[in-house]
Design an enzyme around this catalytic site. Structure first.
Site, PDB file in Angstrom:
ATOM      1  N   THR A  10      27.164  52.616  80.010  1.00 25.67           N
ATOM      2  CA  THR A  10      26.550  51.728  80.907  1.00 25.67           C
ATOM      3  C   THR A  10      27.267  51.409  82.179  1.00 25.67           C
ATOM      4  O   THR A  10      28.376  51.501  82.299  1.00 25.67           O
ATOM      5  CB  THR A  10      25.908  50.593  80.209  1.00 25.67           C
ATOM      6  N   LYS A  43      19.466  45.884  79.906  1.00 29.31           N
ATOM      7  CA  LYS A  43      20.739  45.379  79.472  1.00 29.31           C
ATOM      8  C   LYS A  43      21.017  44.062  80.240  1.00 29.31           C
ATOM      9  O   LYS A  43      22.315  43.667  80.109  1.00 29.31           O
ATOM     10  CB  LYS A  43      21.619  46.435  79.813  1.00 29.31           C
ATOM     11  N   GLY A  55      24.742  40.261  81.443  1.00 31.09           N
ATOM     12  CA  GLY A  55      24.709  41.586  81.130  1.00 31.09           C
ATOM     13  C   GLY A  55      25.624  41.989  80.287  1.00 31.09           C
ATOM     14  O   GLY A  55      26.594  41.549  80.105  1.00 31.09           O
ATOM     15  N   SER A 134      31.042  52.170  81.931  1.00 27.61           N
ATOM     16  CA  SER A 134      31.822  53.358  82.455  1.00 27.61           C
ATOM     17  C   SER A 134      31.529  53.536  83.766  1.00 27.61           C
ATOM     18  O   SER A 134      32.479  54.204  84.383  1.00 27.61           O
ATOM     19  CB  SER A 134      31.220  54.524  81.457  1.00 27.61           C
ATOM     20  N   CYS A 170      28.690  58.414  87.710  1.00 29.20           N
ATOM     21  CA  CYS A 170      28.830  58.358  86.212  1.00 29.20           C
ATOM     22  C   CYS A 170      28.025  59.028  85.568  1.00 29.20           C
ATOM     23  O   CYS A 170      26.661  58.541  85.671  1.00 29.20           O
ATOM     24  CB  CYS A 170      28.968  56.840  86.031  1.00 29.20           C
ATOM     25  N   THR A 173      25.469  56.756  83.515  1.00 30.28           N
ATOM     26  CA  THR A 173      24.853  55.625  84.344  1.00 30.28           C
ATOM     27  C   THR A 173      23.454  56.331  84.869  1.00 30.28           C
ATOM     28  O   THR A 173      23.673  57.405  85.716  1.00 30.28           O
ATOM     29  CB  THR A 173      25.742  54.981  85.238  1.00 30.28           C
TER      30      THR A 173
END
Length: 187
Positions: A10, A43, A55, A134, A170, A173
């Site tokens: 995430t 999240k 978060g 990440s 990423c 993501t």
């Protein structure tokens, strides 16, 4: 031993500036190294009568446990973010069950932005910008660039643009964003 993959799924970004707070995150849930299980996870949450944002990055069940514990601390300390964060972090570090949880939290109100970890850290960034997960480094770099180059850009827009940049870099993501904000209090 800590499972390194638990933190890689995430990107969560938080900004606090002049009494306004924003926390945003992507919606991707990744299973293992190469399977996307969900695109629309949420999240980021509002806590304590919508006065605190939080978060998470890491294992979902662990994060939900931490949200619940953190909300309890907010109730206990009447919404005082810093005292609640320190109390949760202390408990997280010393409690056997909590010590096994694999997650990071980013929490904010209009005055503070804090990163909490199971190792007992409660870190408040100097510039009011922090990111976890990440894609956190990508989102953090973008947010710092937007903040310095376009200082009048609203923090919500900085968060959105920065998270979209992270989603393009990423693989853990995506661009399905949830962004929550606490507006600047009227004087």
């Amino acid at each position: 031993m800590e499972n390194e993959t638990s933190f890689h799924g995430t990107t969560i970004l938080g900004l606090v500036r002049e009494g306004e707070a924003v926390i945003g995150g992507d919606g991707q849930v990744t299973f293992g190294q190469n399977t996307v299980m969900k695109h629309t996870a949420v999240k980021v949450r509002r806590l304590y009568h919508d006065a605190v944002l939080a978060g998470f990055a890491g294992a979902v069940a662990d994060a939900l446990t931490l949200f619940e514990r953190f909300e309890g601390k907010l109730e206990e300390y009447r919404g005082n973010l810093t005292r609640s964060a320190v109390a949760l972090s202390r408990e997280w570090r010393t409690d056997r069950m909590l010590g096994k949880l694999e997650a990071l939290l980013l929490v904010a109100d209009g005055d503070h932005l804090l990163m909490l970890s199971g190792a007992g850290e409660v870190i408040e960034p100097d510039d009011g910008i922090a990111a976890i997960g990440s894609g956190g480094s990508y989102a953090l770099a973008a947010a710092r660039a937007f903040s310095s180059l376009e200082p009048r850009l609203p923090v919500r827009e900085i968060a959105e643009r920065s998270l979209l940049i992270a989603s393009e870099i990423c693989v853990y993501t995506n661009n399905h964003l949830t962004i929550e904000s606490i507006p600047k209090r009227e004087a």
